[in-house]
Design a protein around this motif. Structure first.
Motif, PDB file in Angstrom:
ATOM      1  N   UNK A 292      46.933  32.502  34.699  1.00 44.45           N
ATOM      2  CA  UNK A 292      45.964  32.027  35.876  1.00 44.45           C
ATOM      3  C   UNK A 292      45.619  32.593  36.622  1.00 44.45           C
ATOM      4  N   UNK A 293      46.193  33.522  37.272  1.00 47.15           N
ATOM      5  CA  UNK A 293      45.716  34.401  38.223  1.00 47.15           C
ATOM      6  C   UNK A 293      44.359  35.394  37.502  1.00 47.15           C
ATOM      7  N   UNK A 294      44.426  35.559  36.097  1.00 47.69           N
ATOM      8  CA  UNK A 294      43.718  36.226  35.351  1.00 47.69           C
ATOM      9  C   UNK A 294      42.393  35.676  35.137  1.00 47.69           C
ATOM     10  N   UNK A 295      42.526  34.236  34.893  1.00 44.60           N
ATOM     11  CA  UNK A 295      41.208  33.519  34.983  1.00 44.60           C
ATOM     12  C   UNK A 295      40.716  33.402  36.035  1.00 44.60           C
ATOM     13  N   UNK A 296      41.212  33.378  37.107  1.00 46.64           N
ATOM     14  CA  UNK A 296      40.819  33.241  38.178  1.00 46.64           C
ATOM     15  C   UNK A 296      39.862  34.227  38.740  1.00 46.64           C
ATOM     16  N   UNK A 297      40.573  35.654  39.027  1.00 50.39           N
ATOM     17  CA  UNK A 297      39.985  36.646  38.531  1.00 50.39           C
ATOM     18  C   UNK A 297      39.622  37.679  37.314  1.00 50.39           C
ATOM     19  N   UNK A 298      38.402  37.272  37.307  1.00 50.54           N
ATOM     20  CA  UNK A 298      38.628  36.904  36.115  1.00 50.54           C
ATOM     21  C   UNK A 298      38.826  38.762  35.508  1.00 50.54           C
ATOM     22  N   UNK A 299      40.553  38.608  35.323  1.00 48.71           N
ATOM     23  CA  UNK A 299      41.090  40.055  33.923  1.00 48.71           C
ATOM     24  C   UNK A 299      41.374  41.094  35.576  1.00 48.71           C
ATOM     25  N   UNK A 300      40.806  40.995  37.000  1.00 49.14           N
ATOM     26  CA  UNK A 300      40.834  41.862  37.788  1.00 49.14           C
ATOM     27  C   UNK A 300      42.206  42.720  37.310  1.00 49.14           C
ATOM     28  N   UNK A 301      43.281  41.941  37.514  1.00 44.71           N
ATOM     29  CA  UNK A 301      44.921  42.509  37.162  1.00 44.71           C
ATOM     30  C   UNK A 301      45.653  42.951  36.259  1.00 44.71           C
ATOM     31  N   UNK A 302      44.669  43.147  35.226  1.00 51.68           N
ATOM     32  CA  UNK A 302      44.226  44.532  34.314  1.00 51.68           C
ATOM     33  C   UNK A 302      43.829  45.207  34.337  1.00 51.68           C
ATOM     34  N   UNK A 303      44.207  45.973  35.721  1.00 48.04           N
ATOM     35  CA  UNK A 303      43.623  46.882  36.201  1.00 48.04           C
ATOM     36  C   UNK A 303      44.222  48.194  36.489  1.00 48.04           C
ATOM     37  N   UNK A 304      44.773  48.682  35.250  1.00 57.07           N
ATOM     38  CA  UNK A 304      45.557  49.531  34.606  1.00 57.07           C
ATOM     39  C   UNK A 304      44.252  50.187  33.987  1.00 57.07           C
ATOM     40  N   UNK A 305      43.839  48.854  32.927  1.00 60.78           N
ATOM     41  CA  UNK A 305      43.223  49.485  31.723  1.00 60.78           C
ATOM     42  C   UNK A 305      41.205  49.833  33.067  1.00 60.78           C
ATOM     43  N   UNK A 306      41.154  48.616  33.833  1.00 56.59           N
ATOM     44  CA  UNK A 306      39.789  48.854  34.357  1.00 56.59           C
ATOM     45  C   UNK A 306      39.243  50.662  35.327  1.00 56.59           C
ATOM     46  N   UNK A 307      41.074  51.468  35.382  1.00 54.45           N
ATOM     47  CA  UNK A 307      40.805  52.344  35.454  1.00 54.45           C
ATOM     48  C   UNK A 307      40.858  53.051  34.344  1.00 54.45           C
ATOM     49  N   UNK A 308      41.071  53.096  33.168  1.00 54.69           N
ATOM     50  CA  UNK A 308      40.793  53.400  31.973  1.00 54.69           C
ATOM     51  C   UNK A 308      39.129  53.415  31.959  1.00 54.69           C
ATOM     52  N   UNK A 309      38.194  52.681  31.433  1.00 53.66           N
ATOM     53  CA  UNK A 309      37.745  51.761  31.068  1.00 53.66           C
ATOM     54  C   UNK A 309      36.933  51.412  32.026  1.00 53.66           C
ATOM     55  N   UNK A 310      36.047  51.673  33.774  1.00 52.64           N
ATOM     56  CA  UNK A 310      35.360  51.068  34.407  1.00 52.64           C
ATOM     57  C   UNK A 310      33.822  50.231  34.108  1.00 52.64           C
ATOM     58  N   UNK A 311      33.903  50.737  33.189  1.00 51.39           N
ATOM     59  CA  UNK A 311      32.757  49.809  32.849  1.00 51.39           C
ATOM     60  C   UNK A 311      32.576  48.551  31.707  1.00 51.39           C
ATOM     61  N   UNK A 312      34.028  48.841  31.150  1.00 49.22           N
ATOM     62  CA  UNK A 312      34.351  47.879  30.338  1.00 49.22           C
ATOM     63  C   UNK A 312      34.155  45.930  30.803  1.00 49.22           C
ATOM     64  N   UNK A 313      33.397  45.218  29.773  1.00 48.17           N
ATOM     65  CA  UNK A 313      33.864  44.111  30.726  1.00 48.17           C
ATOM     66  C   UNK A 313      34.428  43.666  31.244  1.00 48.17           C
ATOM     67  N   UNK A 314      35.194  42.317  31.631  1.00 48.35           N
ATOM     68  CA  UNK A 314      36.410  41.770  31.835  1.00 48.35           C
ATOM     69  C   UNK A 314      36.887  40.682  30.772  1.00 48.35           C
ATOM     70  N   UNK A 315      35.820  40.652  29.735  1.00 45.59           N
ATOM     71  CA  UNK A 315      36.680  39.933  29.032  1.00 45.59           C
ATOM     72  C   UNK A 315      37.255  40.586  27.964  1.00 45.59           C
ATOM     73  N   UNK A 316      37.487  41.638  28.005  1.00 45.20           N
ATOM     74  CA  UNK A 316      37.572  42.992  27.471  1.00 45.20           C
ATOM     75  C   UNK A 316      38.611  43.631  27.561  1.00 45.20           C
ATOM     76  N   UNK A 317      39.346  43.572  28.497  1.00 42.46           N
ATOM     77  CA  UNK A 317      40.070  44.122  29.516  1.00 42.46           C
ATOM     78  C   UNK A 317      40.964  44.468  28.226  1.00 42.46           C
ATOM     79  N   UNK A 318      42.232  45.673  28.494  1.00 41.22           N
ATOM     80  CA  UNK A 318      43.165  45.210  27.757  1.00 41.22           C
ATOM     81  C   UNK A 318      44.516  45.073  28.663  1.00 41.22           C
TER      82      UNK A 318
END
Length: 382
Positions: A292-318
């Motif tokens: 639910x929190x990842x829904x509200x915050x558009x996957x911000x909690x998949x933060x490890x992957x965001x730092x691996x691929x910063x321009x990856x759009x939120x629905x595709x974060x691993x």
């Protein structure tokens, strides 16, 4: 004997759940219309209901195909594209109401703008973060407008030029140190962040042979946009409107920095000597798969992957398992509540940081320089 094939990617998650943030706008309208304690519905929805849903719905550990084309993400992206006009209308519509009507008491007005700050911080800055990482000029402009509406435009420079390059090193102000309480961290970021952003931007310009007064310096844009927001607030409701606007901006920044505190607390990149640090890896960000929190915050909690691929759009974060990235025990709303009470936070998180150190860096025996931020600054850092 051949290695087994990797698991097939999961299907693209539906866009509709990521629109749950939009329900916060009618809650603000209701609070402005009814007054009283109706403003409490906003934090109840954003913090407590979301945390309860995390408990009921559990984790989502599916990983969609990261090569999915942008053309398949229209409805996912749309919520970030429409958010600025919604937030702008909420902030300045309520200021206009305050300037033309006396139906709210002073405490009711503060409650209303506290609620607006919760929305502009937890949703608005988060969406700005997503937009600023994209290549589209229109998306970057929307990100700049969202940051200006909370008087935190320098976040763009600090985040893109400093945080992503030097996360979990002494150069990054928003990498919280082990045993550092949130209140001390918050003051440090408020004072160091703008100076750090200015230094990074001016050094970046200097490398291209340009001065700080060059028109390419985005601080000119930051100043114009923020002054425009302040002038509009004053024009709609005078000093009261200006004060309420600044108050919601402060609450928004508090929400942002609570999240920043949680995202990297106690995690350090290994110093290799002479100002050299290991590359950023998934292990340098706290990961969380709470649905639910990842829904509200558009996957911000998949933060490890965001730092691996910063321009990856939120629905595709691993998302990652505990063998690759440290895991938060709860979603961001619950963790930020703990962060506001440092003894509770340390009791819950310090053992996890120590376990992370044993798991990934058993060769490091003395962590004192990592804890107090006295390691050398990274070489060539802006």
């Amino acid at each position: 004997m051949s290695d087994s094939a990797p698991p097939a990617p999961s299907r693209l998650p539906p866009a509709a759940p990521f629109w749950m943030s939009v329900a916060l706008i009618p809650l603000i309208v209701l609070a402005a219309w009814q007054g009283g304690a109706w403003w409490l519905l906003v934090p109840v929805y954003a913090w407590y209901l979301t945390t309860a849903l995390d408990g009921v719905l559990g984790l989502n550990e599916d990983n969609p195909d990261p090569q999915t084309g942008t053309d398949q993400l229209f409805w996912h992206r749309a919520v970030t594209l429409i958010w600025f006009p919604l937030q702008f209308a909420a902030i300045f519509g309520c200021i206009a109401v305050m300037g033309r009507s006396a139906h709210l008491s002073g405490w009711e007005a503060l409650g209303l703008f506290f609620a607006i700050g919760v929305v502009s911080g937890s949703i608005g800055i988060n969406y700005a973060h997503e937009l600023l990482h994209q290549k589209s000029p229109a998306e970057r402009w929307l990100g700049d407008l969202l940051l200006a509406s909370v008087l935190y435009s320098h976040f763009r420079t600090e985040h893109l030029l400093v945080h992503h390059s030097w996360v979990s090193t002494p150069r990054d102000a928003v990498s919280a140190r082990y045993n550092e309480g949130f209140h001390r961290f918050f003051w440090r970021v408020l004072t160091d962040g703008p100076r750090s952003a200015w230094a990074a931007e001016t050094r970046f310009l200097a490398r291209a042979g340009r001065t700080p007064t060059d028109r390419r310096n985005p601080f000119w844009r930051y100043a114009v946009l923020q002054l425009g927001m302040l002038a509009l607030a004053f024009g709609l409701a005078g000093w009261m409107g200006l004060g309420l606007f600044v108050f919601q901006a402060f609450i928004a920044v508090w929400q942002l920095e609570l999240t920043n505190y949680v995202e990297h607390y106690g995690l350090s990149r290994k110093h290799l000597g002479e100002g050299r640090y290991e590359p950023v890896r998934p292990r340098h960000s706290w990961n969380a798969s709470h649905k639910a929190t990842n829904w509200l915050l558009i996957n911000l909690q998949r933060h490890s992957d965001h730092h691996t691929k910063p321009d990856r759009r939120f629905p595709l974060l691993q998302t990652y398992g505990p063998d690759e990235a440290p895991q938060l025990p709860m979603g961001y709303p619950a963790m930020t509540f703990l962060a506001m009470v440092p003894p509770l936070w340390r009791r819950r998180m310090n053992p996890r940081v120590r376990a992370w150190r044993r798991q990934f860096y058993p060769e490091i025996e003395d962590w004192s320089a990592y804890n107090d931020g006295t390691l050398p600054m990274p070489r060539n850092a802006l």
